[in-house]
Structure formats: C-alpha cells, structure tokens
Design a protein around this motif. Structure first.
Motif, short mmCIF file in Angstrom:
data_model
loop_
_atom_site.label_atom_id
_atom_site.label_comp_id
_atom_site.label_asym_id
_atom_site.label_seq_id
_atom_site.Cartn_x
_atom_site.Cartn_y
_atom_site.Cartn_z
N LEU A 44 94.28 -13.25 35.16
CA LEU A 44 94.97 -14.53 35.10
C LEU A 44 94.01 -15.72 35.15
O LEU A 44 94.11 -16.64 34.35
CB LEU A 44 96.00 -14.63 36.23
CG LEU A 44 96.83 -15.91 36.27
CD1 LEU A 44 97.61 -16.07 34.97
CD2 LEU A 44 97.77 -15.90 37.46
N GLY A 45 93.05 -15.70 36.07
CA GLY A 45 92.11 -16.83 36.18
C GLY A 45 91.34 -17.06 34.90
O GLY A 45 91.09 -18.20 34.51
N ASN A 46 90.95 -16.00 34.23
CA ASN A 46 90.24 -16.12 32.96
C ASN A 46 91.14 -16.63 31.84
O ASN A 46 90.70 -17.37 30.97
CB ASN A 46 89.62 -14.79 32.55
CG ASN A 46 88.29 -14.55 33.21
OD1 ASN A 46 87.82 -15.33 34.03
ND2 ASN A 46 87.66 -13.44 32.87
N LEU A 47 92.40 -16.22 31.83
CA LEU A 47 93.32 -16.68 30.79
C LEU A 47 93.48 -18.19 30.85
O LEU A 47 93.52 -18.87 29.82
CB LEU A 47 94.66 -15.97 30.90
CG LEU A 47 94.66 -14.49 30.55
CD1 LEU A 47 96.03 -13.86 30.80
CD2 LEU A 47 94.22 -14.27 29.11
N ILE A 48 93.54 -18.72 32.06
CA ILE A 48 93.66 -20.18 32.22
C ILE A 48 92.39 -20.85 31.69
O ILE A 48 92.46 -21.83 30.95
CB ILE A 48 93.93 -20.54 33.69
CG1 ILE A 48 95.33 -20.03 34.08
CG2 ILE A 48 93.80 -22.04 33.92
CD1 ILE A 48 95.62 -20.05 35.55
N LEU A 49 91.21 -20.31 32.03
CA LEU A 49 89.96 -20.87 31.53
C LEU A 49 89.90 -20.77 30.00
O LEU A 49 89.45 -21.70 29.32
CB LEU A 49 88.76 -20.16 32.15
CG LEU A 49 88.50 -20.42 33.63
CD1 LEU A 49 87.41 -19.50 34.15
CD2 LEU A 49 88.16 -21.88 33.87
N TRP A 50 90.33 -19.63 29.45
CA TRP A 50 90.32 -19.43 28.01
C TRP A 50 91.22 -20.45 27.31
O TRP A 50 90.85 -21.05 26.31
CB TRP A 50 90.74 -18.00 27.68
CG TRP A 50 90.84 -17.74 26.21
CD1 TRP A 50 89.82 -17.57 25.32
CD2 TRP A 50 92.05 -17.66 25.45
NE1 TRP A 50 90.31 -17.38 24.05
CE2 TRP A 50 91.69 -17.43 24.11
CE3 TRP A 50 93.40 -17.75 25.78
CZ2 TRP A 50 92.62 -17.30 23.10
CZ3 TRP A 50 94.34 -17.61 24.77
CH2 TRP A 50 93.94 -17.38 23.45
N THR A 72 92.02 -23.35 28.24
CA THR A 72 91.48 -24.72 28.33
C THR A 72 90.10 -24.82 27.69
O THR A 72 89.44 -25.85 27.81
CB THR A 72 91.42 -25.17 29.81
OG1 THR A 72 90.58 -24.28 30.55
CG2 THR A 72 92.81 -25.22 30.42
N GLY A 73 89.63 -23.73 27.05
CA GLY A 73 88.35 -23.75 26.36
C GLY A 73 87.14 -23.70 27.26
O GLY A 73 86.02 -24.01 26.86
N ARG A 74 87.32 -23.27 28.52
CA ARG A 74 86.21 -23.25 29.48
C ARG A 74 85.71 -21.86 29.84
O ARG A 74 84.89 -21.71 30.72
CB ARG A 74 86.62 -23.99 30.76
CG ARG A 74 86.94 -25.45 30.50
CD ARG A 74 87.28 -26.18 31.76
NE ARG A 74 88.32 -25.44 32.47
CZ ARG A 74 88.78 -25.76 33.67
NH1 ARG A 74 88.31 -26.78 34.31
NH2 ARG A 74 89.74 -25.04 34.23
#
Length: 167
Positions: free
Chosen positions: A117-123, A125-127
């Motif tokens: 989940l944490g990576n999906l949010i970063l992905w 937002t392009g981060r």
C-alpha cells in the motif's frame, strides 16, 4: 509463524544470509528445525550465544565483497529475509545463494512486496523511485536498490540459475 510455516522438515545445515543478529536462525533453532546454524553479514551483530542454546553448532562469518565464504553445495537450506532489496547486484547475490545450497536443497528469499500500500501511494504520486533511502539505522542509511513483485523475483532467480528451479 509465517517463517516457521515455510520450514517443512528439520535441516542439518542452514545459512542465514544477511543475518543481522540472527533472529530467524534463532527462531528456527528454538523450534527444533535447525541443527547446525551458520550466519553471514557485513555487520558483526550475530547473537551466537542465544542460538547455541538450541543448535548443535553455530558459526558466524563476515561477508567480504558480496562473497559467501563457504564451499559449493554445502547447505540444506539457505535463506535471507529483507536483504535482497538492499543489494545492488541481485543476480550475484542469488548466484552465491544457489552456489552454496546443495542440489535439492531449499532457498528462501523474503523481501517487501513492491505492490504494498505505501508504495502504491508513492507510485500514484510519481515519487516511487529506486534506489530509495527508506530511513536510517544504527549502521547508516537504509537503501532499497530495487523492490520486487513476486513474479519478478522468481524470474530473477530463474534467470540467475544454471539449474532447474522449482519456485
């Protein structure tokens, strides 16, 4: 419990690669799954005394230049938990694990899932970029050079192997 569920028998010689203090070696030995335990890491924090209470023998070695200093086909089980993502040359890391594991032995590689989940949010937002500093520890900055989806890790292992692999 998840780690113990992966261990379907008792192993005579095991190697924990990137063992740190040796937590997973300790768990396996304490539950009667490991007889002769070996650990390797770049940091000398291995808690040999705690593991010796439950194992026939315990050996620790420092890793030098990403080489596991054991002979070929030596271990029944080779495992690492939360290590491969910190390794720049994953193919070399895998080849070393395969080299020291006996033919017919087992290799377990545990790593954070790229799709958590944490990576999906970063992905979204392009981060989400690698290498990525994920924090600081006693040893310095914790860097993830690459993270894997399960199928991508399996492909990396199969690609790095000269033998038939059964995921």
């Amino acid at each position: 419990k998840l780690f113990l569920n992966l261990l379907d028998r008792k192993y005579e010689k095991i190697l924990e690669v990137g063992c740190g203090k040796g937590y997973f070696t300790y768990v396996g030995a304490r539950h009667g799954k490991f007889a002769n335990c070996y650990g390797v890491d770049v940091f000398p924090d291995f808690q040999k005394e705690e593991i010796e209470k439950y194992a026939k023998s315990v050996t620790y070695k420092n890793i030098k230049e990403n080489i596991v200093t054991f002979e070929d086909d030596f271990f029944d089980l080779v495992f690492s938990v939360d290590v491969i993502e910190h390794i720049e040359d994953a193919a070399r890391f895998i080849k070393e694990n395969l080299r020291v594991c006996k033919n017919g032995g087992e290799i377990i590689i545990g790593t954070p899932n790229l799709l958590r989940l944490g990576n999906l949010i970063l992905w979204m937002t392009g981060r989400l970029k690698f290498p990525r500093k994920i924090g600081s520890e006693t040893y310095g900055d914790a860097i993830h050079f690459k993270e894997y989806k399960a199928n991508d890790l399996i492909k990396e292992i199969v690609h790095s192997s000269d033998n038939e692999i059964h995921p």
